[in-house]
Enzyme design. Structure first.
Site, PDB file in Angstrom:
ATOM      1  N   LYS A 132      19.203  29.410  -2.840  1.00 46.50           N
ATOM      2  CA  LYS A 132      18.902  29.319  -1.322  1.00 46.50           C
ATOM      3  C   LYS A 132      20.031  28.410  -0.796  1.00 46.50           C
ATOM      4  O   LYS A 132      19.936  28.709   0.430  1.00 46.50           O
ATOM      5  CB  LYS A 132      17.369  28.364  -1.352  1.00 46.50           C
ATOM      6  CG  LYS A 132      16.296  29.013  -1.808  1.00 46.50           C
ATOM      7  CD  LYS A 132      15.777  30.286  -0.939  1.00 46.50           C
ATOM      8  CE  LYS A 132      14.446  30.770  -1.293  1.00 46.50           C
ATOM      9  NZ  LYS A 132      14.039  31.623  -0.003  1.00 46.50           N
ATOM     10  N   SER A 189       8.579  25.754   0.267  1.00 47.20           N
ATOM     11  CA  SER A 189       7.722  24.894  -0.860  1.00 47.20           C
ATOM     12  C   SER A 189       8.626  24.039  -1.827  1.00 47.20           C
ATOM     13  O   SER A 189       7.999  23.571  -2.551  1.00 47.20           O
ATOM     14  CB  SER A 189       7.146  26.141  -1.779  1.00 47.20           C
ATOM     15  OG  SER A 189       8.183  26.895  -2.311  1.00 47.20           O
ATOM     16  N   GLU A 197       7.603  40.344  -9.469  1.00 47.66           N
ATOM     17  CA  GLU A 197       6.644  39.511  -8.807  1.00 47.66           C
ATOM     18  C   GLU A 197       5.525  39.094  -9.914  1.00 47.66           C
ATOM     19  O   GLU A 197       5.369  39.866 -10.807  1.00 47.66           O
ATOM     20  CB  GLU A 197       6.031  40.033  -7.808  1.00 47.66           C
ATOM     21  CG  GLU A 197       6.537  40.495  -6.506  1.00 47.66           C
ATOM     22  CD  GLU A 197       5.849  41.033  -5.331  1.00 47.66           C
ATOM     23  OE1 GLU A 197       5.765  40.360  -4.395  1.00 47.66           O
ATOM     24  OE2 GLU A 197       5.392  42.020  -5.680  1.00 47.66           O
ATOM     25  N   GLY A 247       0.907  37.555  -7.244  1.00 43.86           N
ATOM     26  CA  GLY A 247       1.372  37.408  -5.925  1.00 43.86           C
ATOM     27  C   GLY A 247       2.078  38.936  -5.774  1.00 43.86           C
ATOM     28  O   GLY A 247       3.403  38.758  -5.680  1.00 43.86           O
ATOM     29  N   ASP A 276       2.242  41.211  -3.294  1.00 43.99           N
ATOM     30  CA  ASP A 276       2.295  41.590  -1.913  1.00 43.99           C
ATOM     31  C   ASP A 276       3.374  42.590  -1.794  1.00 43.99           C
ATOM     32  O   ASP A 276       3.346  43.755  -0.925  1.00 43.99           O
ATOM     33  CB  ASP A 276       2.378  40.471  -0.942  1.00 43.99           C
ATOM     34  CG  ASP A 276       3.726  39.494  -1.394  1.00 43.99           C
ATOM     35  OD1 ASP A 276       3.467  38.703  -2.313  1.00 43.99           O
ATOM     36  OD2 ASP A 276       4.380  39.475  -0.294  1.00 43.99           O
ATOM     37  N   SER A 309      17.186  32.731 -10.489  1.00 47.22           N
ATOM     38  CA  SER A 309      17.149  32.435  -9.065  1.00 47.22           C
ATOM     39  C   SER A 309      17.318  30.782  -8.995  1.00 47.22           C
ATOM     40  O   SER A 309      17.865  30.170  -7.832  1.00 47.22           O
ATOM     41  CB  SER A 309      16.094  32.857  -8.273  1.00 47.22           C
ATOM     42  OG  SER A 309      14.821  32.487  -8.867  1.00 47.22           O
TER      43      SER A 309
END
Length: 325
Positions: free
Chosen positions: A57, A82, A208, A212, A214, A308
């Site tokens: 990030k 989060s 995923e 979750g 989506d 990640s």
């Protein structure tokens, strides 16, 4: 005839890489003969758990924040996250001599909350199951004159995240597949932009947690689907719908989404610790979990994996590896 200009291009990612040079870490790529034998392929792990703030990030946060005007920097930055984006924006703000206010869920992992505070940010909390973090952040920004840096819904954020895949491909050469975790979709959007731009035949696969799914549902439906906020150990992927901008990229470039269970994530974290000697947080372990659990069909010969992040405190890590939580 009309053409649609993509929101992020390979040149945008290369520009972000130049901006991040000397600021972000060029993270290592790990190999494991044991992993290769178990999977039946050559696996190249791009270890963003060794990135600044312990996750990819920082790339997107700094690439975006560094482009703000002096007036915007003087007023400060806001973000909602989060944990990993929170830390990334907090550190980027500190590096650029400004301040950050972060909207975080009340149940954010304590290690991520403490690290965000340690980088000098102010934290405002909300209930992730009943509140609207975007609305809270935008209200704060309007009240204080702050610039919001979203965790994935921004071209500069997406371009910054894509630099991890750019480094991987520059180091190891052409791959048959690239596998990344999927939360809001920024990492895989940036990664797929790079991968398809450099090697059009590469498969890009997102992973995923089962609770979750989506993005998987959205890609299958051809439009964004909203689900209840998922309850999963992969807190970085506990989102209810893909981003609008990221989905516009991913529906064009991503070849498929696979799902993993929380138990498979736990096993991957334990494998990474015992055999690779690295600590990986649940969200960062999902691609490895997919490979170890055989979730990827038509397995190619050379596979790149974006690990990640590694932001998990010691007590929670021990509980998860022991099958808890």
């Amino acid at each position: 005839m009309t053409t649609t200009t993509p929101p992020v291009t390979l040149d945008d990612v290369r520009d972000a890489a130049a901006r991040l040079k000397g600021v972000a870490h060029r993270t290592p790529v790990l190999r494991s003969r044991t992993l290769d034998a178990l999977v039946g392929a050559e696996v190249f792990l791009k270890c963003e758990n060794f990135q600044r703030v312990g996750a990819f990030k920082f790339r997107g946060a700094y690439n975006t924040a560094s482009r703000l005007t002096p007036e915007q920097l003087a007023r400060g930055i806001a973000a909602y996250s989060s944990g990993n984006h929170a830390q990334a924006v907090a550190l980027a703000a500190r590096e650029l001599g400004t301040t950050a206010v972060i909207v975080m869920p009340e149940d954010a992992p304590p290690a991520k909350r403490d690290a965000t505070l340690g980088y000098g940010a102010e934290i405002v909390t909300y209930d992730r199951y009943t509140g609207d973090r975007v609305a809270v952040a935008e209200a704060l920004a309007a009240e204080r004159g702050l610039t919001v840096i979203p965790p994935y819904e921004h071209p500069h954020v997406i371009a910054g995240q894509g630099t991890a895949a750019l480094e991987l491909l520059e180091e190891v050469g052409e791959l048959d597949a690239l596998i990344t975790p999927v939360g809001g979709g920024g990492l895989i959007a940036g990664s797929s932009t790079v991968a398809k731009g450099m090697h059009p035949g590469i498969r890009v696969i997102g992973i995923e947690p089962e609770a979750g799914d989506d993005t998987k549902r959205s890609l299958e439906a051809g439009h964004r689907i909203a689900i209840p906020v998922p309850r999963t150990i992969a807190d970085g992927q506990a989102l209810h719908t893909p981003g609008e901008l990221t989905f516009s990229v991913n529906r064009r470039l991503v070849d498929g989404i696979e799902l993993v269970s929380d138990d498979e994530i736990r096993m991957a974290m334990r494998f990474a610790f015992e055999r690779l000697k690295i600590v990986v947080e649940p969200s960062g372990a999902t691609p490895l979990a997919a490979l170890l659990a055989g979730r990827v069909d038509r397995l190619p010969r050379r596979i790149g994996v974006i690990v990640s992040g590694g932001n998990v405190d010691a007590d929670r890590f021990a509980r998860l590896c022991a099958g808890g939580e």
